[in-house]
Design a protein around this motif. Sequence first.
Motif, PDB file in Angstrom:
ATOM      1  N   SER A   1       0.883  -1.163   0.000  1.00  0.00           N
ATOM      2  CA  SER A   1       0.000   0.000   0.000  1.00  0.00           C
ATOM      3  C   SER A   1       0.924   1.218   0.000  1.00  0.00           C
ATOM      4  CB  SER A   1      -0.918   0.013   1.225  1.00  0.00           C
ATOM      5  OG  SER A   1      -1.969   0.944   1.004  1.00  0.00           O
TER       6      SER A   1
ATOM      7  N   GLY B   1     -12.270  -1.268   3.281  1.00  0.00           N
ATOM      8  CA  GLY B   1     -13.008  -0.007   3.192  1.00  0.00           C
ATOM      9  C   GLY B   1     -13.327   0.352   1.751  1.00  0.00           C
ATOM     10  N   THR B   2     -12.375   0.047   0.857  1.00  0.00           N
ATOM     11  CA  THR B   2     -12.618   0.329  -0.567  1.00  0.00           C
ATOM     12  C   THR B   2     -13.811  -0.449  -1.082  1.00  0.00           C
ATOM     13  OG1 THR B   2     -10.277   0.822  -1.015  1.00  0.00           O
ATOM     14  CG2 THR B   2     -11.636   0.109  -2.882  1.00  0.00           C
TER      15      THR B   2
ATOM     16  N   ASN C   1      -8.139  12.218   5.891  1.00  0.00           N
ATOM     17  CA  ASN C   1      -7.245  11.971   4.758  1.00  0.00           C
ATOM     18  C   ASN C   1      -6.676  13.207   4.083  1.00  0.00           C
ATOM     19  OD1 ASN C   1      -7.042   8.948   4.285  1.00  0.00           O
ATOM     20  ND2 ASN C   1      -9.225   9.247   4.641  1.00  0.00           N
TER      21      ASN C   1
ATOM     22  N   ASP D   1     -18.771   8.204   4.952  1.00  0.00           N
ATOM     23  CA  ASP D   1     -17.656   7.257   4.940  1.00  0.00           C
ATOM     24  C   ASP D   1     -17.001   7.283   6.322  1.00  0.00           C
ATOM     25  OD1 ASP D   1     -14.631   6.781   2.925  1.00  0.00           O
ATOM     26  OD2 ASP D   1     -15.451   5.742   4.672  1.00  0.00           O
TER      27      ASP D   1
ATOM     28  N   GLU E   1      -2.357  12.928   7.004  1.00  0.00           N
ATOM     29  CA  GLU E   1      -2.950  11.775   7.673  1.00  0.00           C
ATOM     30  C   GLU E   1      -3.267  12.161   9.111  1.00  0.00           C
ATOM     31  OE1 GLU E   1      -2.683   8.761   4.572  1.00  0.00           O
ATOM     32  OE2 GLU E   1      -3.842   9.005   6.407  1.00  0.00           O
TER      33      GLU E   1
HETATM   34  P1  KE4 Z   1      -9.139   0.376   2.726  1.00  0.00           P
HETATM   35  O1  KE4 Z   1      -9.585  -0.110   1.351  1.00  0.00           O
HETATM   36  O2  KE4 Z   1      -7.703   0.868   2.749  1.00  0.00           O
HETATM   37  O3  KE4 Z   1      -9.455  -0.645   3.823  1.00  0.00           O
HETATM   38  O4  KE4 Z   1     -10.065   1.628   3.097  1.00  0.00           O
HETATM   39  C1  KE4 Z   1     -10.120   2.721   2.225  1.00  0.00           C
HETATM   40  C2  KE4 Z   1     -10.573   3.945   3.003  1.00  0.00           C
HETATM   41  C3  KE4 Z   1     -11.879   4.369   2.854  1.00  0.00           C
HETATM   42  N1  KE4 Z   1     -12.349   5.440   3.527  1.00  0.00           N
HETATM   43  C4  KE4 Z   1     -11.549   6.131   4.381  1.00  0.00           C
HETATM   44  C5  KE4 Z   1     -12.106   7.310   5.113  1.00  0.00           C
HETATM   45  C6  KE4 Z   1     -10.198   5.726   4.582  1.00  0.00           C
HETATM   46  O5  KE4 Z   1      -9.411   6.422   5.444  1.00  0.00           O
HETATM   47  C7  KE4 Z   1      -9.695   4.617   3.883  1.00  0.00           C
HETATM   48  C8  KE4 Z   1      -8.266   4.154   4.015  1.00  0.00           C
HETATM   49  N2  KE4 Z   1      -7.409   4.985   4.816  1.00  0.00           N
HETATM   50  C9  KE4 Z   1      -5.997   4.938   4.487  1.00  0.00           C
HETATM   51  C10 KE4 Z   1      -5.240   5.891   5.423  1.00  0.00           C
HETATM   52  N3  KE4 Z   1      -5.688   7.210   5.352  1.00  0.00           N
HETATM   53  C11 KE4 Z   1      -5.453   3.561   4.577  1.00  0.00           C
HETATM   54  C12 KE4 Z   1      -3.948   3.475   4.518  1.00  0.00           C
HETATM   55  C13 KE4 Z   1      -3.477   2.902   3.213  1.00  0.00           C
HETATM   56  O6  KE4 Z   1      -4.040   3.249   2.160  1.00  0.00           O
HETATM   57  O7  KE4 Z   1      -2.533   2.098   3.283  1.00  0.00           O
END
Ligand code: KE4
Length: 426
Positions: free
Chosen positions: A23, A117-118, A211, A239, A400
């Motif tokens: 990542s 989360g994505t 973010n 979100d 961050e």
């Molecule tokens: P993931 O797909 O990384 O689990 O979640 C995406 C996501 C969605 N929404 C919000 C508000 C988020 O902060 C994130 C992911 N956050 C990042 C750090 N700001 C993850 C770290 C990374 O991308 O390695």
Amino acid sequence: MNRTRSVAAFELAQRLMPGGVNSPARAFGAVGGSPVFIDRAEGAYLYDIDGNRYVDYIGSWGPMILGHGHPEVVAAVERALHRGTSFGAPTEAESELAARIIDAVPSIEKVRLVSSGTEATMSAIRLARGYTSRDCLVKFAGNYHGHVDSLLVAAGSSAATLGAPNSPGVTVGSSSDTLVLQYNDVEHLEDAFAAHGDRIAAVILEPVVGNMGVVVPTPEFVAAANRLARQHGTLLICDEVMTGFRVAFGGAQSLLGIEPDLTTLGKIVGGGLPVGAYGGRAEIMNHVLPAGKVFQAGTLSGNPLATAAGCATLRLLKEQPPYERLERLSARLADGLQRAAEEAGVPHTLARVGSMMTLFFHPGPIQSWREASQCDVQRFARFFWGLLDRGHYLPCSQFEALFVSAAHSEADIDATAAAAAEAFRA
Ligand code: KE4
């Protein structure tokens, strides 16, 4: 600090994986130098492969609110492990995690578990478009919602200008229905709805932004988002991947009066294992296959190990809420960081909601990406390394949030504040 093994490990990793990481945020691109390779973690501490210990303020980018290796979370995962790691068939643990999420977040009547989360945001957007039969999507500069094609979009020239891809591989087609606006800009939002209101399927926002660094919405912006979405039949997607169970047990929406139609979750709901989730009113969620026609699926969705970690974490957050302790520790850290910056005469502003905060190298106020993007990122990088070399690990980007966990002690916090003062003087 000696980090020779991390440097060697990074050289090898770069020959095996793009940028040596899985990542990009981990590659130290924003601060320079070679990233630290972690051997293990315990409580509030990370230990790298050279044997150095760090007070951890990344917390895996949010999940580790209880600290690393909480004995009850470990025990729950161990019990699940011996019953099997994945079945591809329903389990009661998924229903328990779903019930715990529904219990905690009143706006969620039904929820679907996914693995990141994505996946949660991607699925919520598809559901909003399927439910409204509309195409247009509104997001905000400086808000990150995962690597969803329709969200990897640069801001248009004005509120009414649809976005353009901001990553190779994202097609014009997948980004041309996305409007990128300025956070906390009510006029921008009103203009967008005036121009496209009957086409907007959803507005997606971070209810407290993490973010671009921590940015809090104004009451006027929250009221406008609630009002305009209602007026135009648009779904409001909160979100809460980062803020869910972080800033409060009920998430940021329980603090700020945001009235989402859908909420996305991640990070803490998996207790450090891969869980994402999206949920909302049953009459919306019942459009998701197989109850409805909006397709979404996942081999490891609701995975037994991940749901065990998530259930143990949410149980502990409900039965032994850490939020008062987190507030005390986080306020102490914020005071220490601000005092260090003030004594050093460094222009700064600090934004904090509960146990997530950002020390911006900018005089402030910071209410949108317009201001955040003006930060002195070189000054941040020097501060980051000054702290890292003293054994305190901040997220490796100005844009961050840092996270305090229930495992941090006052002594840890005071040591970090002292290290910050030294780093500013260095
Ligand atoms: P993931 O797909 O990384 O689990 O979640 C995406 C996501 C969605 N929404 C919000 C508000 C988020 O902060 C994130 C992911 N956050 C990042 C750090 N700001 C993850 C770290 C990374 O991308 O390695």
